[in-house]
Design a protein around this motif. Structure first.
Motif, PDB file in Angstrom:
ATOM      1  N   THR A  50       0.853  -1.185   0.000  1.00 28.11           N
ATOM      2  CA  THR A  50       0.000   0.000   0.000  1.00 28.11           C
ATOM      3  C   THR A  50       0.890   1.236   0.000  1.00 28.11           C
ATOM      4  OG1 THR A  50      -1.671  -1.197   1.279  1.00 28.11           O
ATOM      5  CG2 THR A  50      -1.846   1.199   1.258  1.00 28.11           C
ATOM      6  N   ASN A  51       0.456   2.255  -0.720  1.00 29.02           N
ATOM      7  CA  ASN A  51       1.124   3.554  -0.669  1.00 29.02           C
ATOM      8  C   ASN A  51       0.540   4.296   0.526  1.00 29.02           C
ATOM      9  OD1 ASN A  51       2.197   6.085  -0.947  1.00 29.02           O
ATOM     10  ND2 ASN A  51       1.389   6.455  -2.997  1.00 29.02           N
ATOM     11  N   VAL A  52       1.277   4.342   1.626  1.00 29.01           N
ATOM     12  CA  VAL A  52       0.806   5.012   2.839  1.00 29.01           C
ATOM     13  C   VAL A  52       1.319   6.451   2.916  1.00 29.01           C
ATOM     14  CG1 VAL A  52       0.502   2.878   4.146  1.00 29.01           C
ATOM     15  CG2 VAL A  52       2.702   4.062   4.233  1.00 29.01           C
ATOM     16  N   GLY A  53       1.927   6.919   1.841  1.00 31.65           N
ATOM     17  CA  GLY A  53       2.410   8.298   1.779  1.00 31.65           C
ATOM     18  C   GLY A  53       1.329   9.228   1.272  1.00 31.65           C
ATOM     19  N   ASP A  54       1.729  10.453   0.963  1.00 28.16           N
ATOM     20  CA  ASP A  54       0.766  11.446   0.487  1.00 28.16           C
ATOM     21  C   ASP A  54       1.102  11.950  -0.917  1.00 28.16           C
ATOM     22  OD1 ASP A  54       3.023  12.832   1.224  1.00 28.16           O
ATOM     23  OD2 ASP A  54       2.052  14.029   2.768  1.00 28.16           O
ATOM     24  N   ALA A  55       1.871  11.144  -1.667  1.00 26.99           N
ATOM     25  CA  ALA A  55       2.193  11.449  -3.061  1.00 26.99           C
ATOM     26  C   ALA A  55       2.139  10.140  -3.850  1.00 26.99           C
ATOM     27  CB  ALA A  55       3.582  12.078  -3.158  1.00 26.99           C
ATOM     28  N   PRO A  56       1.955  10.189  -5.158  1.00 25.08           N
ATOM     29  CA  PRO A  56       1.923   8.955  -5.957  1.00 25.08           C
ATOM     30  C   PRO A  56       3.236   8.177  -5.828  1.00 25.08           C
ATOM     31  CG  PRO A  56       1.052  10.779  -7.225  1.00 25.08           C
ATOM     32  CD  PRO A  56       1.640  11.363  -5.969  1.00 25.08           C
ATOM     33  N   LEU A  57       3.109   6.862  -5.720  1.00 26.53           N
ATOM     34  CA  LEU A  57       4.251   5.956  -5.596  1.00 26.53           C
ATOM     35  C   LEU A  57       4.576   5.374  -6.964  1.00 26.53           C
ATOM     36  CD1 LEU A  57       6.175   4.204  -3.729  1.00 26.53           C
ATOM     37  CD2 LEU A  57       4.348   2.502  -3.814  1.00 26.53           C
ATOM     38  N   VAL A  58       5.841   5.457  -7.354  1.00 25.31           N
ATOM     39  CA  VAL A  58       6.286   4.884  -8.611  1.00 25.31           C
ATOM     40  C   VAL A  58       7.335   3.824  -8.303  1.00 25.31           C
ATOM     41  CG1 VAL A  58       7.436   5.327 -10.814  1.00 25.31           C
ATOM     42  CG2 VAL A  58       5.866   7.025  -9.873  1.00 25.31           C
ATOM     43  N   ILE A  59       7.106   2.604  -8.776  1.00 25.38           N
ATOM     44  CA  ILE A  59       8.119   1.559  -8.645  1.00 25.38           C
ATOM     45  C   ILE A  59       9.018   1.682  -9.871  1.00 25.38           C
ATOM     46  CG2 ILE A  59       8.572  -0.913  -8.523  1.00 25.38           C
ATOM     47  CD1 ILE A  59       5.882  -1.221  -7.107  1.00 25.38           C
ATOM     48  N   ASN A  60      10.248   2.064  -9.640  1.00 28.92           N
ATOM     49  CA  ASN A  60      11.197   2.257 -10.727  1.00 28.92           C
ATOM     50  C   ASN A  60      11.791   0.944 -11.209  1.00 28.92           C
ATOM     51  OD1 ASN A  60      10.998   5.131 -10.589  1.00 28.92           O
ATOM     52  ND2 ASN A  60      12.318   5.078  -8.795  1.00 28.92           N
ATOM     53  N   GLN A  61      11.955  -0.011 -10.286  1.00 28.04           N
ATOM     54  CA  GLN A  61      12.611  -1.265 -10.632  1.00 28.04           C
ATOM     55  C   GLN A  61      12.321  -2.300  -9.561  1.00 28.04           C
ATOM     56  OE1 GLN A  61      16.933  -1.287 -10.141  1.00 28.04           O
ATOM     57  NE2 GLN A  61      17.139  -2.274 -12.137  1.00 28.04           N
ATOM     58  N   ALA A  62      12.175  -3.545  -9.980  1.00 26.30           N
ATOM     59  CA  ALA A  62      12.125  -4.686  -9.071  1.00 26.30           C
ATOM     60  C   ALA A  62      13.015  -5.743  -9.709  1.00 26.30           C
ATOM     61  CB  ALA A  62      10.704  -5.197  -8.885  1.00 26.30           C
ATOM     62  N   MET A  63      14.040  -6.164  -8.982  1.00 27.33           N
ATOM     63  CA  MET A  63      15.044  -7.043  -9.557  1.00 27.33           C
ATOM     64  C   MET A  63      15.313  -8.228  -8.638  1.00 27.33           C
ATOM     65  SD  MET A  63      18.500  -5.597 -11.267  1.00 27.33           S
ATOM     66  CE  MET A  63      19.644  -5.778  -9.922  1.00 27.33           C
ATOM     67  N   GLY A  64      15.237  -9.440  -9.201  1.00 26.75           N
ATOM     68  CA  GLY A  64      15.522 -10.647  -8.444  1.00 26.75           C
ATOM     69  C   GLY A  64      17.009 -10.810  -8.210  1.00 26.75           C
ATOM     70  N   SER A  65      17.353 -11.559  -7.149  1.00 28.35           N
ATOM     71  CA  SER A  65      18.761 -11.767  -6.808  1.00 28.35           C
ATOM     72  C   SER A  65      19.456 -12.719  -7.772  1.00 28.35           C
ATOM     73  CB  SER A  65      18.891 -12.270  -5.366  1.00 28.35           C
ATOM     74  OG  SER A  65      18.146 -13.460  -5.191  1.00 28.35           O
ATOM     75  N   CYS A  66      18.682 -13.448  -8.572  1.00 28.95           N
ATOM     76  CA  CYS A  66      19.264 -14.310  -9.601  1.00 28.95           C
ATOM     77  C   CYS A  66      18.231 -14.506 -10.706  1.00 28.95           C
ATOM     78  CB  CYS A  66      19.712 -15.650  -9.022  1.00 28.95           C
ATOM     79  SG  CYS A  66      18.360 -16.761  -8.614  1.00 28.95           S
ATOM     80  N   GLY A  67      18.638 -15.150 -11.779  1.00 25.65           N
ATOM     81  CA  GLY A  67      17.747 -15.345 -12.921  1.00 25.65           C
ATOM     82  C   GLY A  67      16.571 -16.262 -12.651  1.00 25.65           C
ATOM     83  N   CYS A  68      16.626 -17.035 -11.576  1.00 28.07           N
ATOM     84  CA  CYS A  68      15.533 -17.958 -11.254  1.00 28.07           C
ATOM     85  C   CYS A  68      14.389 -17.251 -10.527  1.00 28.07           C
ATOM     86  CB  CYS A  68      16.056 -19.122 -10.423  1.00 28.07           C
ATOM     87  SG  CYS A  68      16.797 -18.628  -8.854  1.00 28.07           S
ATOM     88  N   THR A  69      14.590 -16.004 -10.129  1.00 30.65           N
ATOM     89  CA  THR A  69      13.587 -15.236  -9.386  1.00 30.65           C
ATOM     90  C   THR A  69      13.173 -14.038 -10.238  1.00 30.65           C
ATOM     91  OG1 THR A  69      14.681 -15.889  -7.342  1.00 30.65           O
ATOM     92  CG2 THR A  69      13.134 -14.064  -7.208  1.00 30.65           C
ATOM     93  N   VAL A  70      11.920 -14.072 -10.720  1.00 30.24           N
ATOM     94  CA  VAL A  70      11.455 -13.041 -11.649  1.00 30.24           C
ATOM     95  C   VAL A  70      10.252 -12.304 -11.066  1.00 30.24           C
ATOM     96  CG1 VAL A  70      10.592 -12.591 -13.975  1.00 30.24           C
ATOM     97  CG2 VAL A  70      12.264 -14.422 -13.594  1.00 30.24           C
ATOM     98  N   PRO A  71      10.395 -10.993 -10.803  1.00 33.30           N
ATOM     99  CA  PRO A  71       9.271 -10.201 -10.302  1.00 33.30           C
ATOM    100  C   PRO A  71       8.515  -9.505 -11.434  1.00 33.30           C
ATOM    101  CG  PRO A  71      11.297  -8.986 -10.020  1.00 33.30           C
ATOM    102  CD  PRO A  71      11.667 -10.299 -10.661  1.00 33.30           C
ATOM    103  N   GLU A  72       7.220  -9.309 -11.220  1.00 36.18           N
ATOM    104  CA  GLU A  72       6.378  -8.488 -12.096  1.00 36.18           C
ATOM    105  C   GLU A  72       5.756  -7.424 -11.203  1.00 36.18           C
ATOM    106  OE1 GLU A  72       3.537 -10.701 -14.480  1.00 36.18           O
ATOM    107  OE2 GLU A  72       4.848 -12.455 -14.385  1.00 36.18           O
ATOM    108  N   TYR A  73       5.819  -6.169 -11.636  1.00 36.93           N
ATOM    109  CA  TYR A  73       5.340  -5.079 -10.795  1.00 36.93           C
ATOM    110  C   TYR A  73       4.558  -4.069 -11.627  1.00 36.93           C
ATOM    111  CZ  TYR A  73       9.462  -2.704 -12.720  1.00 36.93           C
ATOM    112  OH  TYR A  73      10.393  -2.159 -13.560  1.00 36.93           O
TER     113      TYR A  73
END
Length: 129
Positions: A50-73
């Motif tokens: 949840t964005n608990v701040g008072d401005a829009p939240l932008v996810i710039n990057q989500a990166m897994g620690s290795c190639g076997c871990t793939v995030p979607e954001y």
């Protein structure tokens, strides 16, 4: 006199605008898949935030620690008070059975710019036939 009042209002408005911050808060930061077979080595989970701040939240990057871990954001900004999710897929194909713990580094425009979320589990060896 008008110039002083105008300058003061502009300064206060600039300070108020600059103090508006996004802030990401995860419901949970670790997910344990438990035990699963290497016959079905691909597992997926979601991390709700949840964005608990008072401005829009932008996810710039989500990166897994290795190639076997793939995030979607989400690529679109998350408005204050709204929620989103980061879906993380672990692919254990070709990996040794046993315990694993991986991380996903999430970079945002928020008050805290970098957050780590974790997945872990135990991939059990498939019985030999």
């Amino acid at each position: 006199m008008k110039k002083i009042v105008l300058m003061t209002l502009m300064l206060l408005g600039g300070i108020a605008y600059a103090s508006a911050q996004a802030k990401i808060e995860f419901k949970e930061t670790t997910h344990n898949f438990g035990k699963f077979s290497e016959k079905s080595p691909v597992v997926t989970c979601s991390f709700v935030f949840t964005n608990v701040g008072d401005a829009p939240l932008v996810i710039n990057q989500a990166m897994g620690s290795c190639g076997c871990t793939v995030p979607e954001y989400p690529k679109a900004p998350i408005k204050p008070g709204e929620s989103g999710e980061i879906k993380v897929t672990y692919n254990g194909t070709g990996k040794f059975p046993g315990h694993f713990k991986k991380s996903v580094t999430v970079r945002t425009n928020g008050e805290v710019e970098m957050t780590r979320i974790f997945i872990e589990g135990d991939m059990e060896e498939a019985p030999k036939e």
